[in-house]
Design a protein around this motif. Structure first.
Motif, short mmCIF file in Angstrom:
data_model
loop_
_atom_site.label_atom_id
_atom_site.label_comp_id
_atom_site.label_asym_id
_atom_site.label_seq_id
_atom_site.Cartn_x
_atom_site.Cartn_y
_atom_site.Cartn_z
N GLU A 50 48.74 40.34 52.28
CA GLU A 50 49.10 41.19 51.54
C GLU A 50 48.49 42.57 51.64
OE1 GLU A 50 47.99 38.23 48.42
OE2 GLU A 50 50.18 38.39 47.66
N ASP A 55 52.99 44.60 48.94
CA ASP A 55 53.28 44.29 47.85
C ASP A 55 52.55 42.90 47.64
OD1 ASP A 55 53.97 44.45 45.07
OD2 ASP A 55 56.03 44.14 45.47
N ASN A 56 52.31 42.44 46.25
CA ASN A 56 51.58 41.15 45.89
C ASN A 56 52.49 40.29 45.30
OD1 ASN A 56 50.09 39.36 44.39
ND2 ASN A 56 48.27 40.64 44.86
N TYR A 58 52.12 37.74 43.37
CA TYR A 58 51.59 37.54 41.81
C TYR A 58 51.68 38.81 41.15
CZ TYR A 58 51.04 33.18 44.41
OH TYR A 58 51.39 32.03 45.34
N SER A 256 47.44 31.63 47.29
CA SER A 256 46.94 33.12 47.27
C SER A 256 47.22 33.72 48.52
CB SER A 256 45.46 33.09 46.51
OG SER A 256 44.55 32.48 47.61
N SER A 257 47.67 33.09 49.32
CA SER A 257 47.83 33.74 50.75
C SER A 257 49.10 33.42 51.23
CB SER A 257 46.72 33.39 51.84
OG SER A 257 45.48 33.64 51.28
#
Length: 489
Positions: A50, A55-56, A58, A256-257
């Motif tokens: 990320e 962008d992310n 979440y 989260s990745s």
């Protein structure tokens, strides 16, 4: 319509940089040589984390937010989320959003095991509907509107309804009627449409659940469209489900990745459908019709989509799904699957005791149908007869003693299969695929359920979820009378 995520990912991959970030292969520099030789270097340069410009997932506000907004427009949603661990993550998040500990959730007995996982994580108590059955074809349908209306009238504590539509075999529910019933009771309808990402994009296909009134729809984009395996989407419409709560729930159950290769493939699949959906889908629809006609002419094979389209629980079929029943020709579905795969390299999506299910999608060609027909002709010409045991009912009305969460957190013990009969199951056991449980944590283990699992195993099926793959033992809840003191509700 642009492809903002892919364009930015490509630009980032081509930048000259000193990478002190994950992943460890550093733009493919440390990838094993045989992988680079087989797959090329470009895919590894694009395997990025990320980065700010990417962008992310979440907290999307850039290219990912734009890409997901485009998906919502194409699929007819108010808001869409990209998923990186299949429909499973979306279904878990859906249940966590609408249910808390002790809340009651209406769902079909032939639901995927991921919905059970959602009940364990959230503490929701499932209220099961057993859909109508076509016993002569060994098939389970979908809940009828009447079943849903009765269940909601009898239990005012139910917080949401979940449907599986289409099923693995392609049976589609009357979503319009069931959505109206759920909304009349003031609760949302969630649809597990893992096998329905293509619906609504061609006039010869059933409508999409979202267009029929569903509040939340989870789709495995990778199953029927052009995305990579694990890539899926979640679509929201209307105001009955809090989108921010849903976003928070997704962050609980997904990596989260996230893989940007998966995310970019979702964007590409969306653009493909926006530009060419009717043309792309015409091929599998035409090929499926051709296959149905040719297979129906072969003695010994039966096609339930032709024979039982007017029965309760089977209101509509996805025409791209091909289900072949082998009961009349002396082959089990498992043996037929093995023969077709090993001798003819014709590989079904799902084998069961009496049926094989084949998915036709955007990538199928006329040569695939020709090979399937030839392989089935050769199979029928073989001297083969299996003495299959009498069919046992898989979808009995279970006696629910504990909630799935209570059974999961209770003390367990392992006993012989015979000793387990009458005890409370502590594990989820299902023939796989499709991953539909026969035994669920918290249910009393019946002799019929054990006999059915033995039958599946004896005829070549694979059982998933059991600690003992030989099924000589089962894990049960120990001292169920005192579980309340030690396990959360």
């Amino acid at each position: 319509m642009p492809t903002p995520l892919f364009d930015q990912l490509l630009a980032s991959a081509e930048q000259a940089r000193a990478p002190f970030h994950t992943p460890g292969h550093k733009l493919g520099r440390a990838i094993a040589p045989h992988l680079r030789q087989a797959w090329g270097s470009a895919v590894f340069r694009a395997d990025l984390p990320e980065l700010p410009e990417l962008d992310n997932l979440y907290a999307a506000s850039g290219v990912l937010a734009e890409s997901q907004a485009q998906a919502a427009e194409v699929f007819g949603a108010d808001r869409s989320w990209f998923l990186v661990n299949g429909s499973t993550g979306g279904l878990l998040a859906a249940i966590l959003t609408v249910c808390g500990p002790g809340d009651r959730l209406l769902l079909p007995r032939n639901a995927h095991r991921s919905l059970l996982s959602g009940c364990i994580l959230s503490g929701a108590r499932p209220v099961w509907i057993t859909p109508p059955e076509a016993a002569d074809f060994d098939l389970i349908g979908v809940p009828t509107p009447e079943q849903v209306a009765t269940a909601l009238a009898q239990d005012a504590q139910i917080k949401a309804v979940i449907l599986v539509s289409p099923t693995y075999e392609g049976v589609c529910a009357d979503v319009t009627a069931i959505a109206a019933i759920a909304h009349h009771h003031g609760i949302p309808l969630i649809v597990d449409a893992a096998h329905g990402a293509h619906l609504g994009f061609h006039p010869d296909l059933p409508r999409s659940p979202l267009s029929e009134g569903a509040d939340l729809v989870v789709q495995s984009t990778h199953k029927l469209l052009g995305a990579l395996t694990q890539a899926a989407m979640l679509h929201l419409k209307g105001g009955r489900i809090d989108p921010e709560r849903l976003s928070q729930s997704l962050a609980l159950v997904q990596s989260s990745s996230p893989s940007y290769l998966l995310l970019a493939s979702l964007e590409a699949a969306t653009e493909q459908m926006r530009l060419s959906a009717p043309e792309l889908l015409q091929t599998p629809i035409t090929l499926a019709r051709q296959a149905h006609q040719q297979l129906a002419a072969l003695p010994g094979l039966r096609l339930p989509a032709i024979a039982i389209s007017d029965r309760p629980g089977f209101p509509e079929w996805d025409p791209t799904r091909l289900v072949i029943n082998f009961q009349a020709c002396g082959w089990s579905g498992f043996s037929a699957d093995e023969y077709l795969h090993e001798q003819w390299q014709v590989t079904a999506e799902l084998p069961s005791l009496h049926n094989l299910v084949f998915h036709l999608s955007l990538g199928n060609q006329a040569a695939d149908i020709d090979r399937l027909i030839t392989a089935c002709e050769r199979l029928l010409s073989q001297e083969h007869h299996e003495e299959l045991p009498p069919r046992l009912p898989a979808w009995l009305e279970p006696e629910i003693v504990l909630s799935p969460r209570q059974a999961w957190f209770a003390r367990h013990q392992t006993v012989s299969l015979e000793q387990a009969i009458g005890a409370i199951a502590a594990e989820c056991i299902c023939p796989y695929p499709p991953g539909i449980p026969v035994l669920l944590p918290g249910e009393r283990i019946s002799k019929s359920a054990v006999d059915y699992l033995r039958q599946v195993q004896a005829t070549g099926g694979i059982l998933s979820g059991c600690a003992d793959p030989e099924l000589t033992t089962l894990r049960i809840v120990q001292d169920s009378d005192t579980f309340h003191a030690s396990c959360p509700s």
